[in-house]
Write a protein that holds these residues in place. Structure first.
Motif, PDB file in Angstrom:
ATOM      1  N   MET A   1      58.142 -59.143 -13.860  1.00  0.00           N
ATOM      2  CA  MET A   1      57.215 -60.238 -14.110  1.00  0.00           C
ATOM      3  C   MET A   1      57.688 -61.466 -13.340  1.00  0.00           C
ATOM      4  SD  MET A   1      56.051 -61.879 -17.758  1.00  0.00           S
ATOM      5  CE  MET A   1      54.768 -60.688 -18.078  1.00  0.00           C
ATOM      6  N   SER A   2      56.763 -62.276 -12.916  1.00  0.00           N
ATOM      7  CA  SER A   2      57.093 -63.488 -12.165  1.00  0.00           C
ATOM      8  C   SER A   2      57.193 -64.690 -13.092  1.00  0.00           C
ATOM      9  CB  SER A   2      56.017 -63.744 -11.118  1.00  0.00           C
ATOM     10  OG  SER A   2      54.810 -64.110 -11.755  1.00  0.00           O
ATOM     11  N   ARG A   3      57.768 -65.756 -12.580  1.00  0.00           N
ATOM     12  CA  ARG A   3      57.835 -66.990 -13.367  1.00  0.00           C
ATOM     13  C   ARG A   3      56.432 -67.503 -13.669  1.00  0.00           C
ATOM     14  NH1 ARG A   3      61.546 -71.158 -14.499  1.00  0.00           N
ATOM     15  NH2 ARG A   3      62.925 -69.393 -14.751  1.00  0.00           N
ATOM     16  N   ALA A   4      55.500 -67.323 -12.730  1.00  0.00           N
ATOM     17  CA  ALA A   4      54.114 -67.751 -12.971  1.00  0.00           C
ATOM     18  C   ALA A   4      53.522 -66.997 -14.153  1.00  0.00           C
ATOM     19  CB  ALA A   4      53.271 -67.547 -11.720  1.00  0.00           C
ATOM     20  N   ALA A   5      53.787 -65.710 -14.250  1.00  0.00           N
ATOM     21  CA  ALA A   5      53.282 -64.917 -15.378  1.00  0.00           C
ATOM     22  C   ALA A   5      53.964 -65.333 -16.677  1.00  0.00           C
ATOM     23  CB  ALA A   5      53.488 -63.432 -15.109  1.00  0.00           C
ATOM     24  N   ALA A   6      55.256 -65.631 -16.616  1.00  0.00           N
ATOM     25  CA  ALA A   6      55.967 -66.109 -17.810  1.00  0.00           C
ATOM     26  C   ALA A   6      55.414 -67.466 -18.245  1.00  0.00           C
ATOM     27  CB  ALA A   6      57.463 -66.198 -17.524  1.00  0.00           C
ATOM     28  N   ARG A   7      55.109 -68.323 -17.269  1.00  0.00           N
ATOM     29  CA  ARG A   7      54.519 -69.634 -17.575  1.00  0.00           C
ATOM     30  C   ARG A   7      53.143 -69.465 -18.228  1.00  0.00           C
ATOM     31  NH1 ARG A   7      55.370 -71.514 -13.061  1.00  0.00           N
ATOM     32  NH2 ARG A   7      57.166 -72.827 -13.466  1.00  0.00           N
ATOM     33  N   ILE A  80      47.974 -76.672 -21.309  1.00  0.00           N
ATOM     34  CA  ILE A  80      48.424 -76.630 -19.913  1.00  0.00           C
ATOM     35  C   ILE A  80      49.265 -77.869 -19.603  1.00  0.00           C
ATOM     36  CG2 ILE A  80      47.651 -76.757 -17.501  1.00  0.00           C
ATOM     37  CD1 ILE A  80      45.171 -75.070 -18.439  1.00  0.00           C
ATOM     38  N   LEU A  81      48.768 -79.030 -19.984  1.00  0.00           N
ATOM     39  CA  LEU A  81      49.496 -80.275 -19.754  1.00  0.00           C
ATOM     40  C   LEU A  81      50.830 -80.295 -20.494  1.00  0.00           C
ATOM     41  CD1 LEU A  81      46.509 -82.758 -19.956  1.00  0.00           C
ATOM     42  CD2 LEU A  81      47.993 -82.420 -17.958  1.00  0.00           C
ATOM     43  N   THR A  82      50.840 -79.769 -21.695  1.00  0.00           N
ATOM     44  CA  THR A  82      52.062 -79.735 -22.494  1.00  0.00           C
ATOM     45  C   THR A  82      53.155 -78.947 -21.783  1.00  0.00           C
ATOM     46  OG1 THR A  82      50.819 -79.976 -24.553  1.00  0.00           O
ATOM     47  CG2 THR A  82      53.033 -79.051 -24.728  1.00  0.00           C
ATOM     48  N   VAL A  83      52.802 -77.766 -21.278  1.00  0.00           N
ATOM     49  CA  VAL A  83      53.779 -76.938 -20.558  1.00  0.00           C
ATOM     50  C   VAL A  83      54.269 -77.655 -19.306  1.00  0.00           C
ATOM     51  CG1 VAL A  83      54.102 -74.790 -19.262  1.00  0.00           C
ATOM     52  CG2 VAL A  83      52.923 -74.744 -21.476  1.00  0.00           C
ATOM     53  N   ALA A  84      53.348 -78.168 -18.516  1.00  0.00           N
ATOM     54  CA  ALA A  84      53.726 -78.814 -17.254  1.00  0.00           C
ATOM     55  C   ALA A  84      54.575 -80.065 -17.491  1.00  0.00           C
ATOM     56  CB  ALA A  84      52.480 -79.159 -16.443  1.00  0.00           C
ATOM     57  N   ALA A 100      53.181 -78.814 -11.355  1.00  0.00           N
ATOM     58  CA  ALA A 100      51.826 -79.350 -11.163  1.00  0.00           C
ATOM     59  C   ALA A 100      50.896 -78.302 -10.554  1.00  0.00           C
ATOM     60  CB  ALA A 100      51.871 -80.599 -10.291  1.00  0.00           C
ATOM     61  N   ASN A 101      51.357 -77.587  -9.539  1.00  0.00           N
ATOM     62  CA  ASN A 101      50.516 -76.571  -8.905  1.00  0.00           C
ATOM     63  C   ASN A 101      50.179 -75.431  -9.862  1.00  0.00           C
ATOM     64  OD1 ASN A 101      50.434 -77.941  -6.466  1.00  0.00           O
ATOM     65  ND2 ASN A 101      52.156 -76.824  -5.611  1.00  0.00           N
ATOM     66  N   GLU A 102      51.165 -74.968 -10.607  1.00  0.00           N
ATOM     67  CA  GLU A 102      50.924 -73.881 -11.565  1.00  0.00           C
ATOM     68  C   GLU A 102      49.969 -74.340 -12.671  1.00  0.00           C
ATOM     69  OE1 GLU A 102      51.979 -70.656 -11.553  1.00  0.00           O
ATOM     70  OE2 GLU A 102      52.963 -70.913  -9.625  1.00  0.00           O
ATOM     71  N   ALA A 103      50.103 -75.577 -13.114  1.00  0.00           N
ATOM     72  CA  ALA A 103      49.198 -76.102 -14.141  1.00  0.00           C
ATOM     73  C   ALA A 103      47.765 -76.159 -13.620  1.00  0.00           C
ATOM     74  CB  ALA A 103      49.658 -77.488 -14.588  1.00  0.00           C
ATOM     75  N   THR A 104      47.611 -76.596 -12.388  1.00  0.00           N
ATOM     76  CA  THR A 104      46.283 -76.655 -11.775  1.00  0.00           C
ATOM     77  C   THR A 104      45.674 -75.260 -11.686  1.00  0.00           C
ATOM     78  OG1 THR A 104      46.913 -78.622 -10.529  1.00  0.00           O
ATOM     79  CG2 THR A 104      45.006 -77.411  -9.733  1.00  0.00           C
ATOM     80  N   GLU A 105      46.469 -74.276 -11.323  1.00  0.00           N
ATOM     81  CA  GLU A 105      45.966 -72.899 -11.244  1.00  0.00           C
ATOM     82  C   GLU A 105      45.579 -72.362 -12.624  1.00  0.00           C
ATOM     83  OE1 GLU A 105      45.140 -71.231  -8.458  1.00  0.00           O
ATOM     84  OE2 GLU A 105      45.682 -73.122  -7.492  1.00  0.00           O
ATOM     85  N   LEU A 106      46.363 -72.686 -13.647  1.00  0.00           N
ATOM     86  CA  LEU A 106      46.003 -72.273 -15.008  1.00  0.00           C
ATOM     87  C   LEU A 106      44.689 -72.921 -15.442  1.00  0.00           C
ATOM     88  CD1 LEU A 106      49.478 -72.339 -16.798  1.00  0.00           C
ATOM     89  CD2 LEU A 106      48.053 -70.322 -16.377  1.00  0.00           C
ATOM     90  N   ALA A 107      44.513 -74.190 -15.094  1.00  0.00           N
ATOM     91  CA  ALA A 107      43.263 -74.877 -15.446  1.00  0.00           C
ATOM     92  C   ALA A 107      42.073 -74.244 -14.740  1.00  0.00           C
ATOM     93  CB  ALA A 107      43.360 -76.363 -15.108  1.00  0.00           C
TER      94      ALA A 107
END
Length: 133
Positions: A1-7, A80-84, A100-107
């Motif tokens: 699993m990647s960090r993005a998936a863990a996030r 999303i904001l809370t995690v970022a 910031a980039n990962e949060a934007t992708e989640l949004a």
């Protein structure tokens, strides 16, 4: 699993926490089942850190949300904001730009068509306020 998936898993746990107004360790166990040790550590330590620093994180969101009260922000966007913002304030191992980039992708994936710009704007304000890493 990647960090993005863990996030993304962490985001889902924080969303549940926000909606339920409480932690569910059973869900935490289910969501981290099958992850590698590094990803489990990231999710668990970040989840604990978010809960422990919730007031400071929410204060930072409120201060930078351009007049939106926290209860007016979509719960998905708030999670999303809370995690970022947790990562930006409390995780030295993650560059601000990655958070910031990962949060934007989640949004983009989980929220409305305009949410990614809202999330990105708040995070840009937070990063500007605290300086670069």
């Amino acid at each position: 699993m990647s960090r993005a998936a863990a996030r993304e898993t962490l985001f889902k746990l924080v969303y549940e926490y926000t909606v339920r107004n409480g932690r569910d360790d059973f869900t935490l166990s289910l969501m981290t089942n099958g992850m590698n040790d590094g990803d489990i550590e990231y999710v668990k330590s970040s989840y604990d850190g978010i809960i422990a620093n919730e007031k400071e994180i929410f204060d930072k969101i409120g201060k930078n949300s351009q007049g939106f009260a926290l209860d007016r922000i979509y719960k998905v966007d708030l999670a999303i904001l809370t995690v970022a913002i947790y990562e930006i304030l409390f995780r030295d191992d993650i560059p601000y730009s990655v958070s910031a980039n990962e949060a934007t992708e989640l949004a983009k994936k989980y929220s409305t068509d305009k949410s990614y710009a809202f999330v990105n704007g708040i995070l840009a304000s937070v990063i500007k306020e605290i300086g670069t890493k």
